[in-house]
Design a protein around this motif. Structure first.
Motif, short mmCIF file in Angstrom:
data_model
loop_
_atom_site.label_atom_id
_atom_site.label_comp_id
_atom_site.label_asym_id
_atom_site.label_seq_id
_atom_site.Cartn_x
_atom_site.Cartn_y
_atom_site.Cartn_z
N PHE A 66 0.83 -1.21 0.00
CA PHE A 66 0.00 0.00 0.00
C PHE A 66 0.86 1.26 0.00
CE2 PHE A 66 -3.67 -2.28 2.35
CZ PHE A 66 -4.10 -2.82 1.16
N ILE A 67 1.89 1.20 0.83
CA ILE A 67 2.76 2.37 0.94
C ILE A 67 3.44 2.66 -0.39
CG2 ILE A 67 4.99 3.06 1.94
CD1 ILE A 67 3.86 1.64 4.56
N ASP A 68 3.83 1.59 -1.04
CA ASP A 68 4.52 1.73 -2.32
C ASP A 68 3.55 2.12 -3.44
OD1 ASP A 68 6.42 1.60 -4.32
OD2 ASP A 68 6.18 -0.57 -4.60
N LYS A 69 2.44 1.45 -3.48
CA LYS A 69 1.51 1.65 -4.59
C LYS A 69 0.67 2.92 -4.42
CE LYS A 69 -2.49 -0.76 -6.67
NZ LYS A 69 -2.12 -1.00 -8.08
N LEU A 70 0.29 3.20 -3.19
CA LEU A 70 -0.65 4.30 -2.96
C LEU A 70 -0.01 5.50 -2.28
CD1 LEU A 70 -3.62 2.12 -1.68
CD2 LEU A 70 -3.20 2.95 -4.00
N ALA A 71 1.27 5.40 -1.98
CA ALA A 71 1.97 6.50 -1.34
C ALA A 71 1.30 6.91 -0.02
CB ALA A 71 2.08 7.70 -2.27
N LEU A 72 0.88 5.92 0.73
CA LEU A 72 0.28 6.23 2.04
C LEU A 72 1.37 6.63 3.03
CD1 LEU A 72 -2.34 3.38 2.60
CD2 LEU A 72 -2.57 5.54 1.36
N ARG A 73 0.97 7.38 4.04
CA ARG A 73 1.90 7.70 5.13
C ARG A 73 2.02 6.51 6.07
NH1 ARG A 73 -1.35 12.08 4.78
NH2 ARG A 73 -0.43 13.96 3.91
N ILE B 171 16.69 -3.34 4.58
CA ILE B 171 16.69 -3.36 3.12
C ILE B 171 17.68 -2.35 2.56
CG2 ILE B 171 15.30 -2.99 1.06
CD1 ILE B 171 12.86 -3.79 2.69
N MET B 172 17.67 -1.17 3.15
CA MET B 172 18.55 -0.12 2.64
C MET B 172 18.86 0.86 3.75
SD MET B 172 17.65 2.65 -0.35
CE MET B 172 17.53 4.20 0.52
N ASP B 173 20.07 1.28 3.77
CA ASP B 173 20.51 2.25 4.77
C ASP B 173 19.65 3.51 4.70
OD1 ASP B 173 22.14 2.97 6.81
OD2 ASP B 173 23.60 3.98 5.51
N GLY B 174 19.09 3.88 5.83
CA GLY B 174 18.33 5.13 5.87
C GLY B 174 16.92 5.05 5.30
N LEU B 175 16.52 3.86 4.85
CA LEU B 175 15.18 3.75 4.26
C LEU B 175 14.09 3.81 5.34
CD1 LEU B 175 13.64 3.34 1.62
CD2 LEU B 175 13.70 0.88 2.03
N SER B 176 13.06 4.57 5.05
CA SER B 176 11.90 4.60 5.93
C SER B 176 10.66 4.78 5.06
CB SER B 176 12.02 5.74 6.94
OG SER B 176 11.99 6.98 6.27
N VAL B 177 9.51 4.70 5.68
CA VAL B 177 8.26 4.73 4.91
C VAL B 177 8.15 5.98 4.05
CG1 VAL B 177 5.76 4.89 5.11
CG2 VAL B 177 7.00 3.24 6.51
N LYS B 178 8.51 7.11 4.62
CA LYS B 178 8.25 8.33 3.87
C LYS B 178 9.10 8.46 2.61
CE LYS B 178 10.92 12.05 6.07
NZ LYS B 178 11.11 13.02 4.99
N VAL B 179 10.18 7.71 2.55
CA VAL B 179 11.01 7.74 1.35
C VAL B 179 10.21 7.24 0.15
CG1 VAL B 179 13.15 6.94 0.28
CG2 VAL B 179 13.07 7.39 2.74
N PHE B 180 9.31 6.31 0.40
CA PHE B 180 8.50 5.78 -0.70
C PHE B 180 7.59 6.88 -1.29
CE2 PHE B 180 9.81 1.90 1.26
CZ PHE B 180 9.81 0.95 0.25
N ARG B 181 7.12 7.73 -0.40
CA ARG B 181 6.25 8.82 -0.86
C ARG B 181 7.05 9.78 -1.75
NH1 ARG B 181 1.03 10.68 0.91
NH2 ARG B 181 1.23 12.88 1.40
N THR B 182 8.22 10.11 -1.29
CA THR B 182 9.07 10.99 -2.08
C THR B 182 9.42 10.33 -3.41
OG1 THR B 182 10.07 11.71 0.00
CG2 THR B 182 11.17 12.37 -2.03
N VAL C 176 0.46 14.01 -9.55
CA VAL C 176 1.23 13.73 -8.34
C VAL C 176 0.45 14.15 -7.10
CG1 VAL C 176 3.34 14.26 -7.06
CG2 VAL C 176 3.43 13.97 -9.54
N ALA C 177 -0.17 15.31 -7.17
CA ALA C 177 -0.95 15.81 -6.03
C ALA C 177 -2.08 14.84 -5.69
CB ALA C 177 -1.52 17.19 -6.34
#
Length: 670
Positions: A387-394, A486-497, A537-538
């Motif tokens: 969901f986070i990846d596909k829908l850019a959820l927080r 998975i990756m150094d410094g990766l967190s959920v919000k990175v997916f949104r960006t 994007v919005a």
DNA sequence: GGCAAGACTTGGGGACAGTCAG
DNA sequence: CTGACTGTCCCCAAGTCTTGCC
């Protein structure tokens, strides 16, 4: 412009050009999404202290132990999160190993400060000099008396100040919110003292103060231009010294150097604390951060000292104080958006998102594989990440009872999603700022299957209620911890960006490709293309705005204008026809008519475009993604490739903020 | 090892200023 | 020239996420 689409959620409008508004936040009292109003979900109810009678003013006790345990009902493996709260033992075990310590790498390249990671205790500055904060003016009593039970009441300046805060909110929607009224009354009552004539809010009439306020506003508006200018100049002179700070000798802009004035707390959505009195903040509340050898900032309160003077080189704030409404919140004074601190961390943010891009295929493969895992928790996490990846959820962190009840991905409740036919899932919840997220998505069949189960029963097979957690086996922190593996410094919000930026990049490229070989576009047309991508994007990020109050009005005006233009066009055409029938010496008038017609047509086209875009964007906020999510280098490169002046896309403050991105090559791709 | 303190980013709305059409 | 409209900036609330501490 049928009204029929008025209920189409933002998300589904992406493709439908003329779609209409969507109720943005949960409609006031009415039609709240069934989903949105939980009652006690048991989740955290336990661990919150019972709203002490708003500890009057000064601290008195630190937030200290807000952690009563209780709950803890036994069986704690498989316990639903409600009780996991305390003892976090991951039910399913699944020993995860620690994220690799990034400390090393961070401090390794110390010399050129690693952008944006003030958090690892690394040095952010060597010298820091500034003038502190600017306090709002002291309250000046106006002497206008409110009425109680129809009679004028004498108030002390303190009381009058609070009464005025309330009076001026007369025509806001807060006046219709019982919580607001109650909280205000509790605070007002206290300031009035025990034996005051005023005994209840019902009999209070603040109209005289309100009228005074309106008159003041009017008077201010009617001041002569000279007077206004003089006042403005005075203000600017007073503020000038607070506007900049010197970091390692560099002059940098300060963001919010003003101390927040007292007022009534205006929370968003159904915030339990709305209406509480935000008391005045004094130097004794404020901690200053400044270089060791610099002069301590002055302040206008002779008897007082700053709460503390710090010399913390590992942080970027210049000052902070504890929020007077919520003792666990802080208010910070930071440098402005164009400062080096912010620019560095901005760049770091986008570079991190690009790093995610490098491995996104693997990430996806992994979570797709985990949809089949025998480990319940793993399966839930894999669905959430999808969901986070596909829908850019927080992410959706835990919230306290004394905050508005909103959710993100990890805190979704069963009632927030509905299963529909054909692998479709409907989302309906209140997210950040109580903005409603409404979206129907077709999901992968495996996700669909999993969801059916997650909604029905928990990991132990116990039946779930609508108000139960959809993902009861982990929270946002757990998920982030996994991401670190998975990756150094990766967190959920990175997916949104990442998703926002990659979407912009893709759409712009597609638009460019589709126009290849076609007639050259004007700059305005190109800008329109950009806005289309921006809008997409919005919508992905669910950046909504409320329909501007004057929208209907404006649309009507535009329609009128359009009609007028069309009538004029018709007249011109008739004139032309007549002229063409006439004699040849009317030649010049024919030409002039023709050119007038062409102009008129152009004008019509422009107005039509304006109308369409106004309608189209009335509930979409383009700014947020531009400021926070879309890598500015994509935009700059696109401008360079297409000969669009960057000023067409970025306003002055954005140009400043994104100064670091201006040199990018035209070939840059995210 | 987990929680909460602390620090920093993201967010919509409204005031205000600048601009444009009539 | 003026009033409506638009674009900017400021405000401050509300998120996210990490580290520091017990």
């Amino acid at each position: 412009m049928s009204d029929s689409e008025d209920d189409v959620p933002l998300m589904q409008r992406a493709a439908a050009p003329s779609a209409k508004s969507t109720p943005k936040t949960a409609p006031k009292a009415a039609a709240k999404p069934a989903a949105a109003r939980p009652q006690s979900n048991g989740r955290k109810a336990a661990s919150k202290k019972p709203e002490t009678e708003d500890e009057d003013d000064v601290e008195s006790e630190e937030p200290a132990s807000s952690s009563e345990s209780e709950e803890e009902s036994d069986s704690d493996s498989d316990v639903p999160l409600a009780s996991r709260r305390k003892s976090k033992s991951p039910s399913g075990g699944a020993k995860r190993k620690r994220a690799t310590p990034k400390r090393e790498s961070a401090s390794a390249k110390r010399s050129k400060r690693e952008p944006g990671s003030s958090k690892t205790g690394q040095v952010m500055w060597k010298t820091l000099r500034h003038c502190g904060v600017l306090f709002p003016p002291e309250y000046e009593p106006h002497g206008v008396k409110m009425l109680y039970d129809g009679r004028p009441v004498d108030l002390t300046p303190d009381q009058e100040e609070v009464a005025t805060m309330f009076a001026v909110m007369k025509d806001t929607d807060y006046m219709n919110k019982p919580i607001f009224l109650k909280n205000f009354w509790d605070g007002f009552k206290e300031i009035l003292g025990r034996n005051h004539v005023i005994k209840s809010l019902d009999k209070c009439d603040f109209t005289p103060i309100y009228d005074w306020h309106i008159a003041q506003r009017e008077a201010k508006k009617n001041m002569s231009k000279e007077e206004k200018d003089r006042l403005k100049k005075e203000r600017e002179e007073k503020e000038a010294k607070y506007k900049v700070a010197y970091v390692d000798g560099r002059c940098e802009p300060v963001g919010n150097f003003r101390v927040e004035p007292p007022g009534l707390f205006r929370g968003r959505g159904e915030h339990p604390k709305m209406g509480k009195i935000k008391r005045r903040v004094y130097p004794r509340d404020i901690t200053i951060n400044i270089g060791e050898n610099e002069a301590v900032p002055e302040h206008p309160y002779p008897g007082q000292t700053w709460k503390e003077i710090k010399h913390d080189h590992t942080v970027t704030w210049l000052a902070y104080w504890k929020d007077t409404i919520s003792s666990k919140d802080y208010k910070y004074v930071f440098l402005g958006a164009t400062s080096t601190f912010k620019a560095d961390s901005d760049l770091a943010k986008y570079e991190k998102a690009r790093k995610l891009k490098e491995i996104i295929v693997d990430v996806r493969r992994n979570y797709e594989r985990d949809w089949d895992s025998s480990d319940h928790r793993k399966r839930q996490m894999a669905v959430a990440l999808y969901f986070i990846d596909k829908l850019a959820l927080r992410a959706g962190h835990e919230k306290d009872e004394d905050e508005a009840d909103t959710v993100g991905c990890c805190t979704l409740k069963v009632e927030n999603i509905e299963i529909e036919a054909d692998n479709k899932v409907k989302f309906d919840f209140l997210g950040k700022d109580s903005i409603r997220y409404e979206n129907v998505v077709e999901v992968h069949p495996k996700v669909y299957k999993n969801l059916e189960k997650f909604r029905r029963i928990d990991s132990t097979g116990k039946k779930k209620q609508g108000s139960d957690q959809l993902f009861e086996t982990f929270d946002a922190q757990d998920l982030n911890k996994e991401l670190k593996n998975i990756m150094d410094g990766l967190s959920v919000k990175v997916f949104r960006t990442y998703n926002a930026s990659i979407t912009l990049d893709r759409l712009l490229a597609e638009l460019e490709a589709s126009k290849k070989g076609k007639a050259a576009q004007t700059v305005d047309e190109k800008k329109a293309d950009y806005d289309i991508a921006n809008k997409e994007v919005a919508i992905l990020c669910n950046h909504q705005r409320s329909v501007p109050k004057t929208h209907t009005n404006q649309m009507e005006k535009i329609q009128e204008k359009l009609q007028l233009l069309n009538t004029e066009l018709k007249e011109l055409e008739e004139e032309l026809a007549a002229a063409q029938k006439g004699k040849s010496d009317k030649k010049s008038s024919v030409e002039s008519l023709q050119s007038k017609i062409a102009k008129k047509k152009q004008a019509i086209f422009k107005v039509e475009l304006q109308a369409r875009s106004k309608e189209d964007l009335k509930t979409v906020a383009l700014g947020t993604s531009k400021i926070n999510y879309m890598d500015p280098r994509i935009t700059v490169a696109w401008c360079k490739r297409n000969d669009v002046p960057i000023e067409k896309i970025f306003n002055k403050s954005l140009l400043g903020k994104f100064n670091w991105a201006m040199d990018v090559e035209p070939t840059f791709r995210f």
